[in-house]
Design a protein around this motif. Structure first.
Motif, mmCIF file in Angstrom:
data_model
loop_
_atom_site.group_PDB
_atom_site.id
_atom_site.type_symbol
_atom_site.label_atom_id
_atom_site.label_comp_id
_atom_site.label_asym_id
_atom_site.label_seq_id
_atom_site.Cartn_x
_atom_site.Cartn_y
_atom_site.Cartn_z
ATOM 1 N N CYS B 131 32.772 -14.495 13.417
ATOM 2 C CA CYS B 131 33.328 -12.915 13.157
ATOM 3 C C CYS B 131 33.024 -12.254 14.631
ATOM 4 O O CYS B 131 33.616 -11.246 14.799
ATOM 5 C CB CYS B 131 32.228 -12.652 12.110
ATOM 6 S SG CYS B 131 32.553 -12.940 10.277
ATOM 7 N N ASN B 137 35.495 -7.441 13.514
ATOM 8 C CA ASN B 137 34.166 -7.456 13.355
ATOM 9 C C ASN B 137 33.335 -5.982 13.533
ATOM 10 O O ASN B 137 33.816 -5.243 14.426
ATOM 11 C CB ASN B 137 33.344 -8.384 14.499
ATOM 12 C CG ASN B 137 31.835 -8.498 14.589
ATOM 13 O OD1 ASN B 137 31.646 -8.470 13.436
ATOM 14 N ND2 ASN B 137 31.160 -8.658 15.622
ATOM 15 N N GLN B 143 33.324 -8.631 5.477
ATOM 16 C CA GLN B 143 32.055 -8.847 5.783
ATOM 17 C C GLN B 143 31.223 -7.693 4.864
ATOM 18 O O GLN B 143 30.341 -8.479 4.366
ATOM 19 C CB GLN B 143 32.067 -8.135 7.072
ATOM 20 C CG GLN B 143 32.289 -9.158 8.259
ATOM 21 C CD GLN B 143 32.132 -8.566 9.815
ATOM 22 O OE1 GLN B 143 32.307 -7.505 10.022
ATOM 23 N NE2 GLN B 143 32.022 -9.283 10.853
HETATM 24 S S1 SF4 Z 1 35.299 -11.927 8.066
HETATM 25 FE FE1 SF4 Z 1 36.341 -10.224 9.107
HETATM 26 S S2 SF4 Z 1 35.446 -10.136 11.041
HETATM 27 FE FE2 SF4 Z 1 34.717 -12.143 10.473
HETATM 28 S S3 SF4 Z 1 36.431 -13.566 10.946
HETATM 29 FE FE3 SF4 Z 1 37.185 -12.726 9.052
HETATM 30 S S4 SF4 Z 1 38.315 -10.945 9.474
HETATM 31 FE FE4 SF4 Z 1 37.101 -11.315 11.358
#
Ligand code: SF4
Ligand code: SF4
Ligand code: SF4
Ligand code: SF4
Lengths: 541, 377
Positions: B131, B137, B143
């Motif tokens: 992330c 991010n 998230q």
């Molecule tokens: S969870 Fe969101 S921030 Fe983390 S790698 Fe996946 S898309 Fe990117």
């Protein structure tokens, strides 16, 4: 926008953008909405999804045709005939809203008389649209209420553009489609702040809020407010200014943020006129084609580096907010004007922030009377907003027209100023692309937009292309009585036979070298939508 | 004559709160309206619901099974719970299934709040799967949901897809490795924009969203960015500003292009615009824009050829000068052209205040009514 003001008493969009989706019928004419006003096109599509009927009147097969229940592919410049033909059907088939007309309108009988000349046989001949289709469109518009009309430059940029606008106004009144939600006649303004520039008196004949310079009471009010004496006769329009510069009557021009060398018809004439000036000031963010001709060029800030307001096409006054500091020594236009005025010894230009300028505007302009930056914070205000407690006006002409009674105007058909002949057998019509804006001063600096659409093309129907032996992507020369331009051909059915199309965003293939500067006698808008041209193949070397 | 429709009201209880929802609202909408958060990844206020992610489960008293709240209409006297332990358990299972298809080591790591891009990774996660090295991010909805459901565990078994990043157009990238097939982009393109540029497709056996033909342009993409704006993950990202991280500042302003006057958020960092997005609420454009406003601003504002100094023609050449010199020259010259020999061409690109001053200046200082602009064009 003189036409709408004559019919209704106000030249602005009668209704609001977010009402469009609830319309039962939408007539889109002279607007390639998905290119010119993409977000308004979304509302039109939403209306269709909601079951609304869409009528598109356009010589070109624009994207909205896919969503249209009926597409009227009329000959360029035959709008009055088309609309009058529809109205003839509405009157003949007794679909008119007689009660509304009786109560709210005047001059109906004279108008009805003028419909006599628009028998459907004649209309079919002039427009190239089958009469049954015209009748069907008329019935759809008259019987699906609320119905709204959207139009743009495809209506106004003709030598009889005012007549075109009057025709749309007649049509709306005839069916009582005005003063109610999701109805009205809605001119979609091209540039971000055309509405505001007009509202704020950047016009030769009116001060702010369309208060006439030749009205002694108005003159008096401004003389007291500004502490000076003021002229009572209207000044020159842009085209007249350029003519006057050409003949030497105008000796100095101060130009702010425009690029007429690319945007005005007959580019050669404009260039000559500006070169003849004794003193020419240009204030802009880039060294435009026009700025190259200046004696002094002043660096202005972009919209992202200043505070202020724009008024959008639905009369909504909205904030512009500073996001970044000015580049180099650039200054916001308002500050530059204040400093120039100061150097010339004038009082009344000592503003520290645009909000103070707006306060002065509000004090002198009835329709902006209730506007202040504080009130604009949330989502702006739609004028007229005459007082501090007025909520603004999403719909005009509710209960009564601004001018009292809506005025019907009798109309006759007039052909475009320049029709094709043997030497120039094709009609050239111009328009906007989704990917570029106006003269490209801003968008052509954006690499992504240039990558998607790197250069101007001339769009030509396959039938004409094959008879001229031109293939897609070939270099061609487009020639009119005023000049010639070289660009690539795009062979597409979107253009009807005998009609070719160009955008005017590209300096190296500027459509306005070709277009006809003949003006509408009332609005002084030039005929950018129709001129006669021929196309020749260019041998690639 | 404005018709003010009276909206019918449905009364229901969510988590003990009495709510008067407009009739026709879903449970999800009713809860969102009063600020109750129900985790979800495919619902979006501008889009029709689709049940694609299956996360937004709620419990309705008297119903044997949990129901999907984004498609279930609120009903009179309904009693809804959104935060029982059983629900959370079930939602975690749904999320874990989604995460088995998405890089998740960071999402399940207890250290995620503290981790910086150049820290040594305690879990030895590959750079492409972290992330902290993802452009999304800090504003990623995946998230948010993982945080909310508090998944702190061993990494969920997952293999990096190794799919290419689609960079077929100048404006945005589509990283198929991060796509969770929520379908928001597909619905935005189809149901809001009226286009059918993208749809679900299979790449190496993975279900992802992508252009229906060889590339976006051939699939008739209009590059409006609506798909990018709704994507909950880093799969669809605008290229400009992609690696700039979170903005330092942002303001709302009005688009400088066409007369619609879309409200746009300009995000800035170190005095540069890094991203532009349409405003969702309280705006004419309701979360929409077009390619010009969305992708056509930062580059011209920060263009190297912007004028930064006044220029004065000397010996036929435009030469840089100071403001003082330019203003002195203007004042000296203009004093000699008062009256009808002067004209001002104002602009539809300038603000209301500037147009007001232009006509005041022309009429008052230069004693001329020769003022106009290019409205006619
Ligand atoms: S969870 Fe969101 S921030 Fe983390 S790698 Fe996946 S898309 Fe990117
Ligand atoms: S940019 Fe717009 S048109 Fe292109 S895929 Fe995304 S939503 Fe569809
Ligand atoms: S690209 Fe983004 S919005 Fe589209 S399906 Fe994948 S995750 Fe969802
Ligand atoms: S974003 Fe596009 S539609 Fe909206 S105002 Fe700007 S140019 Fe017009």
């Amino acid at each position: 926008m003189a036409g709408l003001a004559a019919s209704f008493g106000s030249g602005a969009m009668t209704n609001s953008i977010n009402e469009i989706a609830q319309a039962a019928c939408i007539l889109v004419t002279g607007s390639d909405t998905t290119s010119g006003h993409p977000v308004i096109a979304l509302e039109v599509k939403k209306a269709v999804r909601n079951g609304g009927k869409l009528i598109v009147a356009n010589p070109r097969e624009i994207e909205l045709c896919r969503y249209a229940g009926i597409w009227l592919r009329h000959a360029p410049g035959s709008d009055v005939a088309l609309l009058m033909g529809m109205m003839r059907v509405i009157v003949d088939e007794k679909l008119a809203d007689v009660a509304f007309i009786g109560e709210h309108c005047e001059n109906f009988d004279a108008f009805r008389e003028s419909l006599r000349n628009f028998g459907l046989d004649f209309v079919e001949k002039v427009t190239d649209v089958p009469s049954a289709k015209i009748a069907e469109a008329a019935r759809i518009y008259a019987t699906n209420k609320p119905a709204t009309i959207l139009y743009a430059m495809g209506i106004t940029q003709h030598t009889h553009g005012t007549d075109n606008v009057l025709a749309t106004a007649n049509l709306a009144m005839l069916t009582g489609n005005i003063g109610k939600p999701s109805t009205g006649v809605n001119p979609l303004r091209g540039q971000n702040n055309v509405q505001g520039a007009c509202d704020l008196g950047a016009l030769p004949n009116v001060y702010t809020g369309y208060q006439r310079v030749d009205n002694p009471d108005v003159q008096n009010k401004f003389e007291i407010a500004w502490g000076c004496s003021l002229g009572s006769s209207p000044g020159l329009t842009l085209t007249e200014m350029l003519d006057a510069a050409h003949s030497g009557q105008i000796k100095a021009i101060y130009l702010m943020g425009e690029n007429p060398v690319l945007s005005d018809p007959d580019a050669k004439h404009v260039q000559e006129a500006l070169s003849k000036l004794e003193f020419f000031i240009v204030q802009d963010i880039f060294l435009t084609e026009t700025a190259e001709l200046a004696d002094v060029v002043l660096p202005a800030t972009s919209f992202a580096e200043r505070d202020g307001t724009f008024t959008n096409t639905e009369r909504r006054i909205q904030r512009v907010r500073k996001a970044v500091e000015p580049v180099g020594n650039a200054k916001p236009d308002w500050q530059i004007i204040c400093q120039v005025a100061g150097r010339l010894g004038a009082n009344g230009f000592d503003f520290e922030h645009p909000s103070q300028i707006m306060d002065e505007i509000a004090s002198l302009t009835p329709s902006y009377g209730g506007v202040s930056y504080q009130r604009l914070e949330e989502c702006g205000l739609q004028w007229p907003c005459p007082s501090k407690d007025h909520p603004g006006t999403p719909i005009l002409h509710v209960d009564r027209f601004v001018r009292g009674l809506g005025r019907f105007t009798p109309l006759e058909y007039k052909p475009p100023a320049e029709l094709p002949d043997e030497e120039y057998p094709l009609i050239l019509t111009t328009g906007r692309s989704l990917y570029h804006f106006h003269t490209g001063t801003m968008t052509r600096k954006v690499s992504g937009l240039n990558a998607i659409e790197p250069h101007g093309v001339v769009e030509i129907n396959p039938v004409d292309a094959s008879s001229l032996k031109i293939a897609d992507g070939h270099k061609v020369k487009v020639v009119s009585r005023r000049g010639e331009v070289i660009c690539k051909a795009k062979v597409t059915k979107e253009s009807p036979p005998k009609v070719v199309f160009m955008t005017f965003h590209f300096a190296e293939s500027a459509a306005n070298i070709l277009t006809n500067p003949a003006l509408d006698p009332v609005s002084k808008i030039p005929e950018l939508k129709v001129c006669a041209v021929r196309i020749e193949e260019v041998q690639e070397t | 004559m404005v018709i003010c429709e009276k909206t019918e009201v449905t009364n229901l209880t969510i988590d003990g709160q009495q709510i008067a929802a407009e009739s026709g609202m879903t449970i999800f909408e009713a809860a969102t309206k009063v600020g109750i958060y129900i985790p979800s990844l495919c619902a979006h206020p501008t889009l029709p619901p689709s049940e694609e992610c299956g996360l937004c489960l709620v419990e309705i008293e008297g119903e044997p099974e949990f129901v999907i709240s984004c498609t279930t209409k609120a009903a009179e006297n309904m009693v809804v719970h959104t935060e029982t332990p059983e629900l959370r358990q079930k939602q975690r299972q749904v999320l874990e299934k989604i995460l088995s298809e998405h890089p998740n080591a960071c999402l399940t790591c207890w250290r995620k709040e503290r981790c910086q891009p150049f820290d040594v990774c305690l879990r030895n996660v590959a750079v492409t799967e972290r992330c902290v090295t993802c452009p999304k991010n800090g504003r990623c909805e995946l998230q948010e949901v993982a945080d909310f459901l508090d998944i702190e565990a061993e990494p969920i078994p997952y293999k990096y897809r190794g799919l290419p990043v689609n960079r077929d157009n100048p404006f945005f990238d589509l990283d198929y490795n991060l796509c969770i097939a929520c379908g928001r982009c597909v619905r935005a393109c189809r149901d809001v924009r009226g286009m059918q540029t993208i749809d679900f497709t299979e790449l190496n056996g993975y279900r992802v969203a992508g252009p229906v033909k060889a590339n976006h342009k051939e699939s008739e993409c209009r590059f409006c960015g609506a798909c990018v704006d709704v994507c909950p993950t880093g799969a669809l990202m605008e290229r400009c500003g992609k690696w700039q991280g979170l903005p330092e500042d942002s303001i709302i302003t009005t688009c400088p292009y066409c007369g619609v006057g879309c409200q746009l958020i300009l995000e800035t960092k170190q005095d540069r615009i890094i991203r532009v997005a349409p405003v969702l609420e309280n705006s004419v454009n309701q979360g929409q824009a077009c390619v010009k406003g969305r992708f056509g601003i930062a580059e011209f504002v920060h263009h190297p050829r912007r004028l930064t100094m006044p220029l004065i023609r000397k010996n036929g050449e435009l030469t840089e000068a100071s403001w003082n010199e330019a203003l002195d020259l203007l004042a000296e010259k203009l004093a000699g052209y008062k009256g009808d020999q002067f004209a001002f061409i104002a602009s539809a690109k300038c603000t209301n205040e500037e147009n007001y001053l232009a006509q005041k200046f022309t009429r008052m200082v230069m004693a001329s009514n020769n003022i106009d602009h290019c409205a006619r064009l």
